[in-house]
Design an enzyme around this catalytic site. Structure first.
Site, mmCIF file in Angstrom:
data_model
loop_
_atom_site.group_PDB
_atom_site.id
_atom_site.type_symbol
_atom_site.label_atom_id
_atom_site.label_comp_id
_atom_site.label_asym_id
_atom_site.label_seq_id
_atom_site.Cartn_x
_atom_site.Cartn_y
_atom_site.Cartn_z
ATOM 1 N N ASN A 54 2.677 4.334 5.731
ATOM 2 C CA ASN A 54 2.067 3.180 5.063
ATOM 3 C C ASN A 54 0.537 3.285 5.203
ATOM 4 O OD1 ASN A 54 0.874 0.576 4.804
ATOM 5 N ND2 ASN A 54 2.899 -0.346 4.908
ATOM 6 N N HIS A 101 -3.719 0.139 5.749
ATOM 7 C CA HIS A 101 -4.857 -0.181 6.607
ATOM 8 C C HIS A 101 -6.035 0.771 6.445
ATOM 9 C CE1 HIS A 101 -2.854 -3.641 7.805
ATOM 10 N NE2 HIS A 101 -1.802 -2.968 8.240
ATOM 11 N N HIS A 130 1.551 -1.698 0.132
ATOM 12 C CA HIS A 130 1.888 -3.104 -0.152
ATOM 13 C C HIS A 130 0.762 -3.719 -0.967
ATOM 14 C CE1 HIS A 130 3.038 -7.259 1.815
ATOM 15 N NE2 HIS A 130 3.024 -7.300 0.494
ATOM 16 N N ARG A 134 -0.567 -6.794 -1.975
ATOM 17 C CA ARG A 134 -0.402 -8.220 -1.663
ATOM 18 C C ARG A 134 -0.982 -9.060 -2.785
ATOM 19 N NH1 ARG A 134 0.776 -9.133 4.126
ATOM 20 N NH2 ARG A 134 0.598 -11.307 3.562
ATOM 21 N N ARG A 191 -5.704 -8.117 -0.287
ATOM 22 C CA ARG A 191 -6.580 -7.983 0.888
ATOM 23 C C ARG A 191 -6.761 -6.533 1.321
ATOM 24 N NH1 ARG A 191 -2.851 -10.577 5.607
ATOM 25 N NH2 ARG A 191 -2.817 -12.301 4.129
ATOM 26 N N GLU A 218 5.663 -1.859 -1.936
ATOM 27 C CA GLU A 218 6.052 -3.124 -1.298
ATOM 28 C C GLU A 218 5.420 -4.270 -2.061
ATOM 29 O OE1 GLU A 218 5.058 -3.649 2.781
ATOM 30 O OE2 GLU A 218 6.059 -1.811 3.354
ATOM 31 N N THR A 222 3.235 -8.861 7.535
ATOM 32 C CA THR A 222 4.532 -9.405 7.100
ATOM 33 C C THR A 222 5.289 -9.847 8.346
ATOM 34 O OG1 THR A 222 4.433 -7.719 5.395
ATOM 35 C CG2 THR A 222 6.494 -8.932 5.611
ATOM 36 N N GLU A 252 15.710 -2.718 4.507
ATOM 37 C CA GLU A 252 14.820 -2.232 5.571
ATOM 38 C C GLU A 252 14.854 -3.281 6.675
ATOM 39 O OE1 GLU A 252 11.066 -0.502 4.527
ATOM 40 O OE2 GLU A 252 10.172 -1.090 6.446
ATOM 41 N N HIS A 280 8.084 -1.621 10.917
ATOM 42 C CA HIS A 280 7.128 -2.656 11.314
ATOM 43 C C HIS A 280 6.837 -2.568 12.801
ATOM 44 C CE1 HIS A 280 4.615 -6.185 11.272
ATOM 45 N NE2 HIS A 280 4.654 -6.111 9.956
HETATM 46 N N1 PXP Z 1 7.836 -1.882 6.400
HETATM 47 C C1 PXP Z 1 7.460 -3.032 5.778
HETATM 48 C C2 PXP Z 1 8.419 -3.652 4.831
HETATM 49 C C3 PXP Z 1 6.180 -3.582 5.986
HETATM 50 O O1 PXP Z 1 5.835 -4.719 5.358
HETATM 51 C C4 PXP Z 1 5.289 -2.920 6.837
HETATM 52 C C5 PXP Z 1 3.907 -3.468 7.048
HETATM 53 O O2 PXP Z 1 3.229 -3.513 5.861
HETATM 54 C C6 PXP Z 1 5.713 -1.739 7.448
HETATM 55 C C7 PXP Z 1 6.989 -1.253 7.238
HETATM 56 C C8 PXP Z 1 4.812 -0.954 8.359
HETATM 57 O O3 PXP Z 1 4.499 -1.724 9.469
HETATM 58 P P1 PXP Z 1 3.348 -1.227 10.439
HETATM 59 O O4 PXP Z 1 2.104 -1.178 9.628
HETATM 60 O O5 PXP Z 1 3.329 -2.254 11.505
HETATM 61 O O6 PXP Z 1 3.766 0.133 10.928
#
Ligand code: PXP
Length: 248
Positions: A11, A14, A47, A49, A53, A74, A105, A155, A198
């Site tokens: 992901n 960030h 994602h 949003r 952001r 996402e 999330t 998930e 997550h």
């Molecule tokens: N899976 C989903 C559905 C998420 O919303 C996120 C965070 O955006 C992640 C995985 C990844 O989480 P993390 O960034 O904490 O590893």
């Protein structure tokens, strides 16, 4: 490739968070996606949003153009996001809950109470060829509902397990892990493909990676954080190594 192999979705949200802190174009999440792909990511997760952001519409356009691994898009269950997904037709769409004031999330989607609405919402996405995944807590009620609405994938939210671990609460963390284990097996028995993610880190990934029913982990924040210290390629390699070791 063995059927037992666990996929890693990286992901990149960030990277966009850091870029947006200065409002310019650097660092570019597309560059991070390319590096993650070369380092062995099986997919890229982003994602979009509602408040934009981190990831922007232009990032999604760019990812669709450059990626050679699947994009896991996402999004919240809104008309705007559905239109965007139908325009791009990404490999996978993961429906997540979204609250403007949250930092990330925070919980899983409430599927059981929104069953009809969500069934109608995901139907066109499925018809367009997207694999629809629903981000939910390890809760049998939510899994049953996700199954009934026709999702192919769930998930499981690993945030509570990871948070308890980070807070030094081993009993609570073990309880959450056990729920994830049981619900992975339960969802798999219904024919759902099981993903998880997550908050996963090098310290928390292996017990989840060891669940045979889990086919994919989506990991972002920790990997991007770790990339600051050791670079994204070694960060992804180490996560991959730990996942493979847990799976062996
Ligand atoms: N899976 C989903 C559905 C998420 O919303 C996120 C965070 O955006 C992640 C995985 C990844 O989480 P993390 O960034 O904490 O590893």
């Amino acid at each position: 490739m063995s059927d037992n192999r666990l996929r890693l979705g990286v992901n990149i949200d960030h990277v966009a968070t850091v870029r947006n802190a200065r409002g310019g174009a650097y660092p570019d999440p597309l560059r991070a996606a390319r590096i993650a792909e070369e380092a062995g990511a099986d997919g890229i997760t982003a994602h979009l949003r509602e408040d934009r952001r981190h990831i922007s519409d232009a990032d999604i356009d760019g990812l669709m153009d450059i990626l050679s691994v699947p994009l896991n898009f996402e999004m919240a269950a809104t008309d705007e996001m559905q239109k965007i997904a139908l325009r791009h037709k990404p490999h996978a769409v993961c429906i997540v809950p979204e609250k403007r004031e949250e930092r990330t999330t925070e919980g899983g989607l409430e599927v059981a109470r929104e069953e009809n609405k969500l069934a109608h919402f995901i139907a066109p996405l499925r018809d367009a060829g997207c694999r629809v995944s629903i981000f939910i807590a390890a809760d049998q009620r939510q899994i049953d509902a996700a199954h009934r609405i026709g999702a192919e994938v769930i998930e499981l939210h690993t945030g509570a397990y990871c948070d308890f671990h980070a807070e030094g609460k081993p009993d609570e963390s073990a309880r959450e892990l056990e729920a994830l284990r049981e619900m992975s097996a339960y969802a798999h028995s219904l024919g759902l493909e099981v993903h998880a993610g997550h908050g996963l880190t090098y310290d928390t990934v292996q017990p989840v990676a060891a669940f045979p029913e889990v086919r994919e982990l989506n990991i972002g924040h920790f990997l991007i954080g770790e990339a600051i210290f050791r670079g994204l390629t070694p960060a992804v390699h180490e996560m991959r190594r730990l996942m493979d070791e847990a799976r062996a």
